[in-house]
Every structure is written in C-alpha cells, then in structure tokens.
Design an enzyme around this catalytic site. Sequence first.
Site, mmCIF file in Angstrom:
data_model
loop_
_atom_site.group_PDB
_atom_site.id
_atom_site.type_symbol
_atom_site.label_atom_id
_atom_site.label_comp_id
_atom_site.label_asym_id
_atom_site.label_seq_id
_atom_site.Cartn_x
_atom_site.Cartn_y
_atom_site.Cartn_z
ATOM 1 N N TRP A 211 26.536 -11.582 10.204
ATOM 2 C CA TRP A 211 25.290 -12.333 10.285
ATOM 3 C C TRP A 211 24.530 -12.272 8.955
ATOM 4 C CZ3 TRP A 211 20.194 -11.272 9.414
ATOM 5 C CH2 TRP A 211 19.283 -12.252 9.812
ATOM 6 N N ASP A 381 13.580 -26.204 18.511
ATOM 7 C CA ASP A 381 14.488 -25.070 18.697
ATOM 8 C C ASP A 381 14.081 -24.245 19.925
ATOM 9 O OD1 ASP A 381 16.137 -22.559 17.925
ATOM 10 O OD2 ASP A 381 16.604 -23.951 16.309
ATOM 11 N N ASP A 382 14.521 -23.018 19.974
ATOM 12 C CA ASP A 382 14.347 -22.100 21.094
ATOM 13 C C ASP A 382 12.869 -21.924 21.464
ATOM 14 O OD1 ASP A 382 14.713 -20.153 22.984
ATOM 15 O OD2 ASP A 382 15.612 -18.680 21.629
ATOM 16 N N LYS A 497 21.294 -28.876 19.498
ATOM 17 C CA LYS A 497 21.711 -27.662 18.798
ATOM 18 C C LYS A 497 22.216 -26.691 19.853
ATOM 19 C CE LYS A 497 20.146 -23.885 15.785
ATOM 20 N NZ LYS A 497 19.024 -23.337 14.982
ATOM 21 N N TRP A 498 23.539 -26.465 19.856
ATOM 22 C CA TRP A 498 24.211 -25.624 20.865
ATOM 23 C C TRP A 498 24.429 -24.252 20.251
ATOM 24 C CZ3 TRP A 498 27.443 -27.744 25.224
ATOM 25 C CH2 TRP A 498 28.155 -26.743 25.894
ATOM 26 N N ASP A 499 23.718 -23.253 20.746
ATOM 27 C CA ASP A 499 23.767 -21.925 20.152
ATOM 28 C C ASP A 499 24.604 -20.969 20.999
ATOM 29 O OD1 ASP A 499 23.205 -20.012 18.236
ATOM 30 O OD2 ASP A 499 21.043 -20.352 18.281
ATOM 31 N N ASN A 501 24.464 -16.817 20.847
ATOM 32 C CA ASN A 501 23.940 -15.642 20.156
ATOM 33 C C ASN A 501 24.468 -14.335 20.738
ATOM 34 O OD1 ASN A 501 21.986 -16.625 18.083
ATOM 35 N ND2 ASN A 501 21.106 -17.646 19.855
ATOM 36 N N CYS A 547 26.301 -23.713 16.692
ATOM 37 C CA CYS A 547 25.603 -22.578 16.085
ATOM 38 C C CYS A 547 26.017 -21.327 16.842
ATOM 39 C CB CYS A 547 24.090 -22.788 16.160
ATOM 40 S SG CYS A 547 23.119 -21.454 15.427
ATOM 41 N N ASP A 569 22.187 -18.273 9.440
ATOM 42 C CA ASP A 569 20.754 -18.090 9.661
ATOM 43 C C ASP A 569 20.039 -17.708 8.373
ATOM 44 O OD1 ASP A 569 20.615 -18.726 12.327
ATOM 45 O OD2 ASP A 569 20.754 -16.669 13.046
#
Length: 761
Positions: A211, A381-382, A497-499, A501, A547, A569
């Site tokens: 990251w 975004d989120d 935007k497909w994340d 995490n 993402c 990021d």
Amino acid sequence: STLMRSSAASDVYKRQEENQFIQNMNDIIMRKFICLFMVCFLSIATTLRAWEGNVLISTPNTSIILSATEGQQLRFSYFGERIEENQIHQVFDSWAGFHRPAYPVFGTSTYEISALHAVHADGNQTLDLVVDKVEQNPVKDAILTVITMKDRVYPFTVKMYYKAYQQIDMIETWVEVSHNEKKAVVLKRFDSGHFLIRRADVWISSLHGHWGAETQLESEPLVSGMKVIKNMDGIRNGLGDHSEVMFSLDGKPQENSGRVIGAALCWSGRTKIRVDMDDTFGRSVHSIFAGMNEEASEYKLEPEEVFTTPVLALTYSQEGIGGASRNFHRWARAGMVHGCDKPRDILLNSWEGVYLNIKEPEMDQMMNDIASMGGELFVMDDGWFGRKYRRINDNSSLGDWVVDTEKLPNGIQGLTDTAKKYGIKFGIWIEPEFTNTKSELIDNHPDWVLRAGSRELSCGRGGTQVALDLCNPKVQDFVFHVVDTLLANYPDIAYIKWDANGELLNYGSSYLPKDKQSHIYIDYHRGLVRVMERIRAKYPDVVIQACGSGGGRVSYGVMPYFDEFWVSDNTDALQRLFIQWGTSYFYPSIAMAQHVSASPNHQTGRVVPLKFRFDVAITGRLGMEIQPKNMTDEEKDFSKKAIATYKSIRPVIQYGDLYRLISPYDRKGVTSMMYATEDKSRAVFFVYKMEQFVNQLLPRIRMAGLDPKKNYKIRELNVAPGANPCFLNDRVFSGALLMNTGIELQLEREYASWVLELTEI
C-alpha cells in the site's frame, strides 16, 4: 633355383594374402559405411517424422514451435523471432531449439518440477500424457491452436490452447483438464503454461510493493536454483508480488534494444511464477512455470467436470523492455481492458477533499468547481450510505447500500440532477465484496461471509471488515443486485468506483462442502468473474474503476471487466513517478487513474508545485483528488488551463505508443518519457527534475518513437504562471536529431518539469 622358386611362390602367396587383406578391409569399410548410412538415414527419418509433427504458432513478429507427433509427448522446441514453415528445420539444424516437455507433468518424470500434478481416484499420482489430436482454426483476429493430450492408461485429458493474435505480438495460452474416471481426481498443481529460455546472461524484471508504494520495479540476473514470485493476499494480487514478469535475454535490461520475453498471468487471485534452472543433458535452460498458487488450493475435479486455468499471455520483442511494454499496451487496448474504444473523462473524486464527511452542500460545491475548471465527471467516494448503521467511520455499514438521508436529503437523484445542472457526469463509490460486522447485511445473513467454522472472525479495516463469500451463488446474486439496483434506479450514474479494501482473512465457506473447502481461493474469483460478466452484459457502457486499497486490483484477471484502475492511494507526485513507471511496464496509460492532489500531500507531507503535480498526472487518465474550495484563484486558473491542455493531447496520451527514456530508478536526477502516435505525426515529451544540487550534471535526453525523416515543431505546454517557455519552444528539429543527438535540459530547480508537444510539419 630352388630358393628363387621358393621366393617366387612366397611373393605370390604374399600378393594373394595382401589382396585378401585389401578385400577384407574393403568389406569391413563397406559394412561400416552401410551401418553409418543406415544410422544417419534412421536419424534423419526420425527427425523428419518429428518435423512432420511440428506445430508453428506465429504472430506478426513472433513464433513458437511445438513438436506434437501423435502418440508421443508434446515438446516445446522454440520461442523467439518469427520464422516460416520452410525454416523450421533450421531451428533444429542449428540446435536453436529445446525439444523439452511443453507441459511437464508429474509421473512422466518424477525428479523434474511439473506444471500439472494429479492424484487419481485409486491413489496413483502419476500422469503420462501423449498427443491425441491437433487443431488449428481462425478465430476473431487470431489463430487458435488446440492440442489434445490423453493419458496412456487413465481416461484423463488435457487440452492446451494457444491463441496467436495476427495484428499484435501476443500469444495467450491456457489449459483445460478433464477426466472420465469413476470418482473425483485431486489436482495438486495446475499451471496455465510453461516455456523455456536458454541459460545465458538473462535478467528478470518484476514488480513488487504494498500500500502506498505499489509496483516497485526490481531487476536482477537469473542464476542457478529457483526464483519464485508469488501472491498470497487472496483478493488483491496487485499488492505484494505482481503476476507479470519480463526476461531480458541479452544482459541488463535496456528500454529500446535487446531481446525480451514478457509474461502476464491473467488471474485476480493468488498466483505463483516459478523460474527453475535446469542443467539436464548439459544444455542449461530456465524453465518458467506460471499459474494459480496451489498452496491451500488443491482442487477436487469431479468426473466430466472441466477445470480451466487462467490465461498466460506471452510476448516477444527485439526492441527491449519498451517494445514488450508496447505489445502489452496494444493487446490491452484491443480487449483486455474494457471500453478502450472511448477516451476517459477528466474527473474530480471527493475522497481526499472530504473523506467520509459526505454532505450535500459540499457535493454541490465540488461539482460546480470541477465543471468550472473544465472537468467532465464528479465521483462521490465512501461515506454516502447506511440506514440503521450510518457510515460515519470506516467500521460500519458496508453491505447496506441505501442512502444516508441525513447526509444527502435529496438522495442520489438529487446529486445526478446537480451534475446535469453543471453539465458533467456523476459517479459513485461502492465496495460490494465486503461487509462490516456492524451492518444490517450481516445481521440478516451471517452465513454470507467467509468464516473458518466456529472460529471468531478475523477482521480488517476498522476492526470490523470481512469478505463476503463469493463462492456462494446467493452472494453473487446479492453483489450483482447492488450494482443493478443503483444503475436501474439512477440511470444517469455514468461511473462506479469499485473498491476492495481487504484480504481474504477467514478461510472457510458455509456454502462449499467440507471436502471442497480448499476451493475457496479459486471459487471466490470465479464467482467475482460471474458477477462482472452479468454486470457487463447489462451495462456495457458504464465506466467502472478497479480499486483495491489503491493499486491492489491492478490485474489482467479483472481488467476485461473494468475500464481503469486506481494506481495507488499515494497521490504524492514524486513517489507516483516510481509507481507509475513500474505500472507502465505492463499496463496502458488509458487504464491508469492519476490524480492531482493537495500540497502538502496527505500521504507524505511533501510540498510540490501544482504544475509538477499536473505534469505527472497527465501521463495517464487525468483526475483531481482535492477540495477545490481550498485552492487559490491562481491555482484554479492554472488547473483550468492544464485541463484544457490535456484535452488537446488526450488522444496521444491514451492511445499513443509509450517510450520510456530515463528511469527514476537510475537516480540521474531526472526522469523522462514520451508518447507518440502510430503514424509518428504527433508526440508528447515529459521530463521531471527529481532533486536539485549545485553544479548538477543532467543527462542529455535522446527521444524515441519519431520518424527520423520528419521534421517536428516543439511547443511547451503547461508553462508555469509568470514563467517563459523553455528555449526549445517554437523551434523545428528533425526526428533524426532528436533521437540521435537529443536535447539539453535547463531545469534549474527541484520539481521543475517540461511537457513538450511535437507536431510534424
């Protein structure tokens, strides 16, 4: 007289003896000659039979030769510069070929490493595969070769596929395994492909990182022993070791010269690439194996079930690392990255501007600002969702994809209406593969998450995040409906935007039977692909970004369904030079999301001029990751001009051929690259000063990708406010001079940069 008579008789006897000796010697020589002739004839006949079974697989500049005689083992003979049918014998005559197993299996040889290892229902762990049939047929833009191999004893079949593109120097290979035994066969290893490189001064280049420091380039010579490049994350294989490598066959890697083989494994899960040095028979080779990582993943293959491996993409170039990269880029734009038929929009993403603190007034303000600067898309975004559990922090609400009406009183419809008002498109963030233990989804469906039996859940981000079980068709349906509901209810959403995490922390599936728990790493990604295929069948035109905590989803395993990926990021312009350089080894600029962010940078604290930040970001898909209301009027004005400039050169950047000139890893104080159109009529050149020293010696830069017979006018773009264009501005130079002699640099401060447009006159 007696003596004379005796002497005469003796002479006759001697002559007779000599004649007999000569006759005997002639007979011996003749017999030896006949034997030698027969040996040579049989050898030639055997070789001719081998040639008769050769399969030639070719692209415009590359060929692979396989020896595929019926009833015999499939052999790998050649991989390199294109040859024609009538030249095949020259490969064997010159000993340029290998004639080694094309797909080594455990059993035919038990002391060499293998690409396939299976355990039959009766416990036998060996395979002995021979060629049964060879088929070659044209398919769209390619020739498809299918070689069917069968075991001599067991009803076990392996089909090897080679897809050779006829307009691009790329060969895709993969394997299908099936059987008709009475019970299941266990696959313990299942590589997608295998090829050979003659041992010499060979170097390997690969990508590694984590990251905030993804795709760090590493190059080293290949030596004795085995080198393994593997990924263990389970969900994001763009973190850690990448599943792409390049082999420089003529010593230390060079950008635009030397023979290079590139390989990319197209799988989004855990991967493994093995390079093994083999000294068998005194002819040393490097055997390269690539496939899904078999650790904790043995596969129970039922009768008549077909196990298909991921594609292994292979390319060959005599134009160095750069030539191999350009081959990958052309192949990607031809279909391995979704939607490359349309240019990418310039966007503003809300994340670094407001983080989770989503509010309707700020969304309106940010849309207004990006529209006024010439942007084309705004992405929220989120932080926009949650009903029972509101998304205030990152420890709740994933899976509950309903609007938080306290943050957004007018909902998503109000936002899409606002975007229309400002003349831009609207996009939204989701993370549909994950949920939080604090969510309505897990309250209602606790069995939908991956969980190791009765063990407590191991959680990731926020201390509560866990992965959904995409092995389960019901979960696949849920993930599809997350996207389907959004796009059906709000058809003006143009971008997602497909994340992702998190990694796969809990190894257990309540859906899979107990004897197939080892399928999790494989079936998870098969489930993801099924979901994406459904989404793309219904919504082919929506732009979707991959993402994964930044660059965690930079993988050809998913890119056929995604239009772009978030490179990292880390938006610090200086560190992005290294990250983007490594990423460009295998991935095209049209797919690389590169954003201008605030200064000081949120990840490194580095203070970098706005011009430098823009000049770094415009080498890919340009975007902004900033709160515009915190920018000065001068910064907004420069941004507006820079965005307009990018629009004018966007076709060259997103569709041109990339030529890397000076690597940031060479530590020469500057780094440089350029893009050129296919017809070499336009190019855009970039150079960045990374550090400043008194009396610093900067290298003269020779350009590439131009036509030496053409003349080009140079114009500097993105000139800093109050500065004069560089001394090259408005001058005309021949392509030959720019490529052979090069240009001097006058970059007199740290983080200075030039962007030069070259236009044929």
